[in-house]
Design an enzyme around this catalytic site. Structure first.
Site, PDB file in Angstrom:
ATOM      1  N   CYS A 109      -5.057  -7.883 -70.560  1.00 43.42           N
ATOM      2  CA  CYS A 109      -5.722  -8.703 -69.538  1.00 43.42           C
ATOM      3  C   CYS A 109      -6.914  -9.481 -70.095  1.00 43.42           C
ATOM      4  CB  CYS A 109      -6.158  -7.830 -68.371  1.00 43.42           C
ATOM      5  SG  CYS A 109      -4.818  -6.841 -67.712  1.00 43.42           S
ATOM      6  N   HIS A 255     -12.031 -10.872 -64.992  1.00 43.65           N
ATOM      7  CA  HIS A 255     -10.607 -10.569 -64.797  1.00 43.65           C
ATOM      8  C   HIS A 255     -10.441  -9.983 -63.402  1.00 43.65           C
ATOM      9  CE1 HIS A 255      -6.705  -8.876 -65.018  1.00 43.65           C
ATOM     10  NE2 HIS A 255      -7.102  -7.638 -65.266  1.00 43.65           N
ATOM     11  N   ASN A 285      -3.482  -9.170 -59.348  1.00 38.67           N
ATOM     12  CA  ASN A 285      -3.806  -9.030 -60.770  1.00 38.67           C
ATOM     13  C   ASN A 285      -2.663  -9.625 -61.605  1.00 38.67           C
ATOM     14  OD1 ASN A 285      -4.125  -8.082 -63.399  1.00 38.67           O
ATOM     15  ND2 ASN A 285      -4.797  -6.044 -62.796  1.00 38.67           N
TER      16      ASN A 285
END
Ligand code: UT7
Length: 328
Positions: A109, A255, A285
């Protein structure tokens, strides 16, 4: 001389799956997901591949920019459609970027922020190789993911978190701008295996170990704790390098893993939530794609002004984390 961002793009698959719809597949409900994660819905690919979303986000970021001036394409992804050719090589071809050097990276990520760091280093240094002879003028950095492809759809603790999409940014080497002011990159050993996903290959006749495909495995609580500390460390680390303080930052673009992680990080950093871009409600996400997607959302909101200081922060499997301070 600085490496600044001159274009951003975003692409999401058409199909939207709400929390209510998720409850048809697993034992969950809208209230639990919304309260624990801040997610209301996710976009899921039905026919869109990682390359399709990457190429579309790239086209938008490249609007009005001479494609011949793009020297570098970096695609961050944990869900490439193919091992070879790379997603970056395919973006180069799809977008028509004749002079670009292209390769993929995997930093989970944090991938997009790692991509910014690599691009900045290559653009500032004397780039060599490929068709580049005079240093790199412009680069395209993309995060693209089809997370629904590796998600464990029977694990209600993880499948509710993820979605699909892509985000892109074009960087330019400009002698009159400051752009990326600093980066802070860090890897931590994942000794307890809190986040992992097996690569699934064919089964060779000689291999004696287990090759059963395995989806993404995550120990949510442990990752949550790591995330809050990692955001704090990379943000402070990147700011310290250039003598700026947290109060100098106008916008934080973390993030988008969980809304509660963003709230906890804001608290730990002692910064108001209003300074944080939160896009997780609509698009969940999307691993390496969330930072450029959130940056795109911030830019599209009209709130961003020239000269604003932005902190982008990534964290994820590996375990890895990255922060960058950018003057807009
Ligand atoms: O980008 C990659 C990095 N990933 C992350 O940053 C993820 C970080 N972690 C998280 O976001 C959170 O840990 C989760 C959202 C994954 C889970 O939230 P949590 O508050 O840590 O819940 P938990 O796993 O501790 O589970 C609490 C309870 C359990 O029930 P019992 O044992 O207390 O009866 C779970 O079975 O909630 C239950 N549960 C659910 N209930 C309804 C777990 N998932 C669900 C669900 N719906 N979807």
């Amino acid at each position: 001389m600085g490496i600044r961002i001159i274009g951003v793009g975003k692409n999401l698959p058409e199909r939207v799956v709400t929390n209510d719809e998720m409850s048809q597949y697993i034992d969950t409900d809208n209230e639990w997901i919304l309260e624990r994660t801040g997610i209301a819905q996710r976009h899921v690919a039905t026919t869109e591949k990682s390359i399709d979303m990457a190429a579309a986000a790239a086209e938008e970021a490249l609007e009005g920019i001479d494609k011949e001036t793009i020297d570098l394409v970096i695609v961050a992804t944990v869900t490439p459609d193919d091992i070879t050719p790379s997603m970056a090589a395919q973006v180069k071809m799809a977008a028509g970027l004749p002079n670009a050097v292209a390769f993929d990276i995997n930093a989970a990520c944090s991938g997009f922020v790692y991509g910014l760091w690599i691009a900045e280093s290559l653009m500032k240094g004397s780039a060599a190789g490929g068709s580049v002879t005079n240093g790199m003028k412009r680069a395209l950095v993309i995060g693209t993911e089809r997370m629904t492809r590796i998600t464990n759809w029977v694990d209600r603790g993880t499948c509710i978190l993820f979605g699909d999409g892509a985000g892109a940014a074009v960087l330019e080497n400009d002698p009159d701008e400051r752009g990326i002011l600093s980066t802070f990159i860090k890897n931590y050993d994942d000794v307890n295996g809190v986040m992992k996903c097996k690569a699934n290959y064919i089964n060779p006749p000689f291999w004696e170990d287990d090759l059963t495909p395995q989806p993404l495995y995550m120990r949510g609580r442990a990752v949550f704790k790591f995330a809050v500390n990692a955001i704090d460390e990379v943000t402070r680390g990147a700011l310290e390098k250039i003598g700026l303080t947290l109060d100098d930052v106008d916008w934080f673009v973390p993030h988008q893993a969980n809304g509660r992680i963003i709230h906890a990080a804001a608290q730990k950093l002692g910064q108001p939530l209003e300074k944080f871009q939160i896009s997780i409600k609509e698009s969940a996400n999307v691993s390496s794609a969330t930072v450029p997607m959130a940056l795109y959302d911030l830019e599209s909101s009209g709130k961003l002004k020239k000269g604003d200081i932005i902190a982008v922060m990534g964290f994820g499997g590996g375990l890895c984390a990255a922060g960058a301070i950018i003057e807009w």
